[in-house]
Structure formats: structure tokens, C-alpha cells
Design an enzyme around this catalytic site. Structure first.
Site, PDB file in Angstrom:
ATOM      1  N   LYS A  49      22.620  91.922  49.857  1.00  0.00           N
ATOM      2  CA  LYS A  49      24.149  91.485  50.822  1.00  0.00           C
ATOM      3  C   LYS A  49      24.916  90.560  49.491  1.00  0.00           C
ATOM      4  CE  LYS A  49      22.355  93.301  53.843  1.00  0.00           C
ATOM      5  NZ  LYS A  49      23.576  94.441  55.177  1.00  0.00           N
ATOM      6  N   SER A  74      21.769  88.492  61.020  1.00  0.00           N
ATOM      7  CA  SER A  74      20.713  88.418  60.696  1.00  0.00           C
ATOM      8  C   SER A  74      20.442  87.133  59.211  1.00  0.00           C
ATOM      9  CB  SER A  74      19.532  89.168  61.467  1.00  0.00           C
ATOM     10  OG  SER A  74      18.816  89.427  59.690  1.00  0.00           O
ATOM     11  N   ASN A  76      20.890  87.487  55.785  1.00  0.00           N
ATOM     12  CA  ASN A  76      21.598  88.243  54.255  1.00  0.00           C
ATOM     13  C   ASN A  76      23.267  88.232  54.285  1.00  0.00           C
ATOM     14  OD1 ASN A  76      18.528  87.482  53.205  1.00  0.00           O
ATOM     15  ND2 ASN A  76      17.581  89.472  53.781  1.00  0.00           N
ATOM     16  N   GLN A  79      25.128  85.362  54.314  1.00  0.00           N
ATOM     17  CA  GLN A  79      25.110  84.177  53.477  1.00  0.00           C
ATOM     18  C   GLN A  79      26.186  85.163  52.349  1.00  0.00           C
ATOM     19  OE1 GLN A  79      20.892  82.418  51.278  1.00  0.00           O
ATOM     20  NE2 GLN A  79      20.220  84.267  53.254  1.00  0.00           N
ATOM     21  N   GLY A 181      18.983  99.331  57.216  1.00  0.00           N
ATOM     22  CA  GLY A 181      19.184  98.419  58.527  1.00  0.00           C
ATOM     23  C   GLY A 181      20.215  99.403  58.919  1.00  0.00           C
ATOM     24  N   GLY A 182      20.748  98.965  58.409  1.00  0.00           N
ATOM     25  CA  GLY A 182      22.171 100.094  59.478  1.00  0.00           C
ATOM     26  C   GLY A 182      22.371 101.297  58.199  1.00  0.00           C
ATOM     27  N   GLY A 183      22.019 101.079  57.019  1.00  0.00           N
ATOM     28  CA  GLY A 183      23.053 102.545  56.016  1.00  0.00           C
ATOM     29  C   GLY A 183      23.010 102.091  54.897  1.00  0.00           C
ATOM     30  N   GLY A 184      23.794 100.851  54.581  1.00  0.00           N
ATOM     31  CA  GLY A 184      25.133 100.852  54.020  1.00  0.00           C
ATOM     32  C   GLY A 184      24.504 100.881  52.797  1.00  0.00           C
ATOM     33  N   GLU A 202      12.484 102.451  57.133  1.00  0.00           N
ATOM     34  CA  GLU A 202      13.153 102.222  58.183  1.00  0.00           C
ATOM     35  C   GLU A 202      11.294 100.809  58.826  1.00  0.00           C
ATOM     36  OE1 GLU A 202      16.927 102.841  60.394  1.00  0.00           O
ATOM     37  OE2 GLU A 202      15.697 104.578  59.667  1.00  0.00           O
ATOM     38  N   ASN A 306      13.814  85.964  51.384  1.00  0.00           N
ATOM     39  CA  ASN A 306      14.385  84.723  51.806  1.00  0.00           C
ATOM     40  C   ASN A 306      13.034  84.949  53.057  1.00  0.00           C
ATOM     41  OD1 ASN A 306      16.859  83.682  51.235  1.00  0.00           O
ATOM     42  ND2 ASN A 306      18.297  85.303  51.435  1.00  0.00           N
TER      43      ASN A 306
END
Length: 318
Positions: A49, A74, A76, A79, A181-184, A202, A306
């Protein structure tokens, strides 16, 4: 509205290469077949991320930088944004769930971000809508929303991992297996290497991108969605921008169980000497379980490290 492009992904890769070394691309053998893992868990914040956070904040105008940024995460993405904000001298406010792993809460705060906590239980159980919390903050104090996966610059930044992997391989990967997660990340990888197959992985019961790809429209997670150890992979739905980029590009999505994820964490620890958090191990779990094809041009994304120390110790000792 800006649309993410391959040109933007390449520009993001150049920008990131100027400040960060490439993460290792490690050869592995799965089912007797050689493949590679991209160790994004070894980024300074322990997750991929950092790429999207850096590229998004780098593209803010002077006025936007002065007003600060707001992000929802949530842990990552939180950060990644906090790391970039500190380096660029930008104020960052992060909306995080109260039940996020303590290590992620502590690390985000240590990077200088202001935390606003919310309850991510279903609304009917008294939970809060994290996007609504962020919107209220922006209305009250101003700032630019840096969305974890639906922001075009964030998507381009995440795709820089694909440009990096291509350079390390010396050729374009045949396929990416990506924690989703969301697809980024998946959308960014699809842009980075247009001829590579993209497999989204997923948690079972939280396969909102996979369901959206099958339905051809956004699908919301139900109130009865099961608990998962993959805390980083729990958006309740993807965004239109991600779905459009993945339509016709992503393979049929697959879902992994908590036990498959734990098995992947143990495998990575035993074979790669790596600490991988549950959400960061989902793609590896799918490959090890035979749920996605693997060939010699496959790049499996290990997206985060993490891990909660107590939970990780229990997994490794289990």
C-alpha cells in the site's frame, strides 16, 4: 474524473523507484512447477500500500497538500498514506476500525497520523459506515479523500509492482495472482501488463470483487458475511472504477478459507523465512491449494507482513 492508465502506472513506477528499492522477486516451487513470489511484505511499512499512498499524495496540488488528506483503512493503506504524508509534510487523518490489529493501529499512529476509530459491525448491530465517517471529517475540516482502492492514482501506484516484476523477470509475467480486497492492486496489475492474466483471490464469504465480476455489477456484502482472519480484505463492495478496469481482464475470482490462509502463512515462514499477515497470504494460499493455475511466468503477490504477533505465533505453532 481521471482514469488510470498504463502510462500513469509507468510514471508511478518511476516515482517509486526514485525513493524505494524494488521488493524481492523470489523463485518458488509449487506442485513441482517453478513460479515467483513478489515480497511486498518487505516494504518499509510492511505492505504494498505504500505504492498507492505515495503516488496519490505526490500528485496533490499545493493547495491540496496544505489542506491535508483523509483515508479509510484497516491498517495497511493507513500506514502507506501516513508514511507518504510524513515524507511530504502533509497532515493525514486516518479512519480505522476499532478492531484493527493493534500492530497496525500503533504503526499508523507512530508515523504521525491522527486516528479516528469507528465500529465496523453491521449497521443493524450499531456499526458505522466508514465512508460516511470520512465524508463528515472532510466536511468539517477539509482535505482530500485518499480512497484505499477506488482512487485512480492509488490504482496506478499499486500497478507499479507489476512494472517492477516485469523488469525483474526480464519479460512480462504470464499471470499475476493477487490478494484482493476492493480490487485496487488487481486493477493496477491489469494495467501494468496488459497481456498477463490476473487472478483475484479473496477470503471466503468476502469475495465481493469475484461476485461483481460474475454478476457484471457491484455486489454488497451481506450482514451475515462470516468472520475472516484476513482483516485487510474486508471491503463491503468494490467500486465502479475497479470493476470497469477488471471486466474482461480478470480471471474468474477464487476464495480461500481461513485454514488455507494459515497453511500459506506456515509455508511462507518455513520456505521463505517470512512473516506474512493473513490477508497478505491469500494469493499464496490459492496457489498452494491448487485453486489457480501456476506456470513458470506466474507472479504471486505477497502483499503484507503486518501480522499480529500472538495470532501469528499461534498459526505457526498450530
Amino acid at each position: 474524473m481521471k482514469l488510470p492508465t498504463q502510462k500513469g502506472v509507468i510514471a508511478a513506477a518511476d516515482s517509486i523507484a526514485a525513493i524505494l528499492p524494488p521488493t524481492p522477486l523470489l523463485p518458488v516451487e509449487i506442485g513441482g512447477v517453478k513460479a515467483y513470489v513478489k515480497a511486498e511484505n518487505l516494504q518499509p511499512i510492511g505492505a504494498f500500500k505504500i505504492r498507492g499512498g505515495w503516488w496519490r499524495l505526490s500528485n496533490l496540488s499545493t493547495d491540496e497538500r496544505g489542506a491535508g488528506v483523509v483515508a479509510v483503512s484497516s491498517g495497511n493503506h493507513a500506514q502507506g498514506v501516513a508514511w507518504a504524508a510524513r515524507r511530504l509534510g502533509i497532515k493525514a487523518t486516518i479512519v480505522m476500525p476499532r478492531d484493527a490489529p493493534e500492530v497496525k493501529l500503533a504503526n499508523t499512529k507512530a508515523l504521525g497520523a491522527e486516528l479516528v476509530l469507528y465500529d465496523r459491525a453491521p449497521k443493524e448491530q450499531g456499526g458505522e459506515d466508514r465512508d460516511a465517517v470520512a465524508a463528515k471529517l472532510i466536511e468539517e475540516q477539509g482535505g482530500t479523500l485518499v480512497h484505499a482502492f477506488g482512487d485512480p492514482w492509488v490504482i496506478e501506484g499499486q500497478g507499479s509492482a507489476g512494472i517492477e516484476a516485469k523488469a525483474q523477470l526480464g519479460t512480462a509475467p504470464s499471470r499475476f495472482v493477487a490478494c484482493c480486497g476492493g480490487g485496487g492492486l488487481a486493477a493496477g496489475l491489469a494495467l501494468s501488463c496488459p497481456d498477463a492474466a490476473v487472478h483475484v483471490v479473496e477470503p471466503e464469504g468476502w469475495d465481493m470483487v469475484g461476485q461483481a465480476l460474475r454478476a457484471g455489477k457491484i455486489v454488497e456484502a451481506g450482514a451475515d458475511a462470516p468472520k475472516t482472519i484476513c482483516d485487510a480484505l474486508q471491503p463491503t463492495a468494490t467500486k465502479a472504477i475497479n470493476l470497469e478496469l477488471l471486466k474482461g481482464r480478470a480471471e474468474v475470482g477464487v476464495a480461500v478459507t481461513d485454514e488455507e490462509v494459515r497453511a500459506a502463512q506456515r509455508w511462507a515462514f518455513a520456505n521463505l523465512r517470512m512473516v506474512v499477515e493473513p490477508g497478505g497470504a491469500a494469493a499464496l494460499a490459492a496457489a498452494l491449494a491448487g485453486k489457480v493455475p501456476v506456470d513458470e511466468g506466474t507472479v504471486i503477490m505477497i502483499t503484507g507482513g503486518n501480522a499480529d504477533p500472538v495470532a501469528f505465533a499461534g498459526t505457526i505453532g498450530g
